[in-house]
Design a protein around this motif. Structure first.
Motif, PDB file in Angstrom:
ATOM      1  N   LEU A 155       0.776  -1.138  -0.013  1.00 46.54           N
ATOM      2  CA  LEU A 155      -0.046   0.038  -0.058  1.00 46.54           C
ATOM      3  C   LEU A 155       0.660   1.256  -0.026  1.00 46.54           C
ATOM      4  N   LEU A 161      -8.725   4.125   0.435  1.00 44.02           N
ATOM      5  CA  LEU A 161      -9.282   2.757   0.619  1.00 44.02           C
ATOM      6  C   LEU A 161     -10.746   2.784   0.872  1.00 44.02           C
ATOM      7  N   GLY A 174      -4.729  -0.880   5.916  1.00 41.41           N
ATOM      8  CA  GLY A 174      -4.291   0.714   5.945  1.00 41.41           C
ATOM      9  C   GLY A 174      -4.942   1.473   7.477  1.00 41.41           C
ATOM     10  N   ASN A 178      -3.755   4.939   6.101  1.00 38.53           N
ATOM     11  CA  ASN A 178      -4.535   5.504   4.996  1.00 38.53           C
ATOM     12  C   ASN A 178      -5.826   6.012   5.397  1.00 38.53           C
TER      13      ASN A 178
END
Length: 402
Positions: A155, A161, A174, A178
């Motif tokens: 990633l 995401l 993540g 993320n």
């Protein structure tokens, strides 16, 4: 050498299109043979949407592409599910001109989950959509933890995401690195069970404290709502919540303080997860709801995955599931078992293409829920292929004698 590879691949693809045989990875193979690091050097479009799940990558990929095409966007994608290095290159060379300058297109790339640690950094999608993470066949991956770790490793922290909050496996991806947006489907009235009827549930131990997890309800396998009685681990809070209204054929999606009704594109729960994933993605991309409602109205499940027609007053339905995959097979069998009509079933579970692989691993047959077919309205089951006797034994063990 890069430009020779690019020009050669584009020329080959041009000829394939003239012959209407463009659904072929050979242009990508040519480019990679001439220039092994071709994908790294290839310029990418400004917008790349990745799709990487265990089951349903091609369907989700095509639904996203069809929606954006109906929005009059220029889209490049491999609609036949080419998720290998040559497939990625075959797709992305259409996003540049002969001088390797990016075109104004949106690339939708189906990414193989097992090799995601290698190719996610090279493709570097702006958005990555996942609808599930399950175990697969033994010769691909038999352990979803193994795949999860590969995806986490590959990633890029800038990738947004779009995750299924009802899947405790993929929804953890993540979470510390993320931006994550979660979608899910509200518990239905008949889903009051706390244990799965399926043979497989690969998420029973808390990833934080290793205690036994408790499910508030199980939809199938490990999809549902779960919490740990000993620590703070629990299913994610849903940003886009789908409410199924089968009576009026609507999927109502709640986001923040708004509710929007979309057409149900299927009566299969798997495809409803695919649908709400598409809605969540395009909503996050900023497409207005009124337009999106009209675009979803036009969506259909790709005929290569699900097709139904009538012949001489007999309804014939074809469903395709991932080969040697117990989860995908169980989902298809569950769907069939809920059809309240007299049925005759033909199972074509392996063919000469599978046989060429030479796999002797048949454990997945015993992980598949053939018990779903033990119903009075199923009048006859015909099984073909080189493993037909294995399937007959499995059906007998499931109590199916027809």
């Amino acid at each position: 050498m890069f430009y020779i590879a690019l020009w050669g691949a584009k020329f080959y693809l041009f000829n394939l299109k003239l012959l209407k045989k463009e659904k072929d990875d050979k242009p990508g193979m040519i480019a990679c043979r001439l220039c092994p690091n071709f994908l790294e050097k290839l310029k990418k479009p400004k917008m790349i949407i990745g799709v990487s799940v265990t089951n349903g990558k091609t369907t989700t990929n095509n639904l996203i592409a069809d929606t954006l095409k109906n929005y009059n966007k220029k889209v490049i994608y491999n609609d036949w599910g080419a998720n290998t290095l040559s497939g990625y290159v075959r797709c992305l060379i259409e996003g540049v001109n002969i001088f390797n300058k990016p075109k104004d297109v949106i690339a939708i790339v189906e990414i193989d989950e097992v090799s995601s640690d290698i190719y996610l950094p090279l493709i570097n999608p702006n958005y990555l959509v996942l609808t599930n993470l399950f175990r697969d066949s033994m010769h691909r991956n038999a352990n979803p933890d193994y795949v999860f770790n590969k995806m986490q490793k590959g990633l890029n922290k800038d990738t947004v995401l779009i995750l299924n909050g009802d899947d405790p496996f993929s929804s953890r991806l993540g979470e510390k690195t993320n931006k994550c947006v979660f979608y899910g489907i509200e518990k239905q009235d008949f889903e009051n069970k706390k244990e799965s009827n399926n043979l497989i549930n690969d998420f029973t131990i808390c990833p934080k404290c290793f205690s036994k997890l408790e499910y508030d309800f199980v939809r199938y396998h490990h999809i549902g709502k779960v919490h740990c009685p000993k620590c703070s681990f629990k299913s994610k809070t849903i940003d886009y919540l789908g409410i199924i209204n089968k009576k009026d054929n609507y999927l109502i999606v709640k986001h923040e303080n708004e509710s929007t009704s979309y057409k149900l594109i299927s009566d299969s729960i798997i495809n409803l997860y695919n649908e709400i994933a598409v809605i969540t993605l395009l909503s996050e991309l900023g497409y207005e709801k009124e337009k999106l409602v009209n675009l979803i109205e036009k969506l259909e499940i790709p005929k290569s995955r699900y097709y139904s027609k009538k012949a001489n007053n007999i309804e014939i339905t074809t469903m395709v599931s991932k080969g040697m995959n117990a989860i995908a097979t169980s989902r298809a069998l569950d769907y069939v078992s809920n059809i309240n009509k007299n049925l005759e079933i033909v199972l074509v579970i392996d063919d000469q293409f599978d046989n060429k692989g030479g796999s002797e691993a048949v454990a997945w047959i015993y992980d598949s829920d053939f018990e779903f077919l033990n119903k009075d309205n199923i009048k006859r089951i015909v099984v073909g292929g080189v493993r037909s006797r294995d399937y007959k034994l499995r059906l007998l063990l499931a109590g199916v004698t027809k």
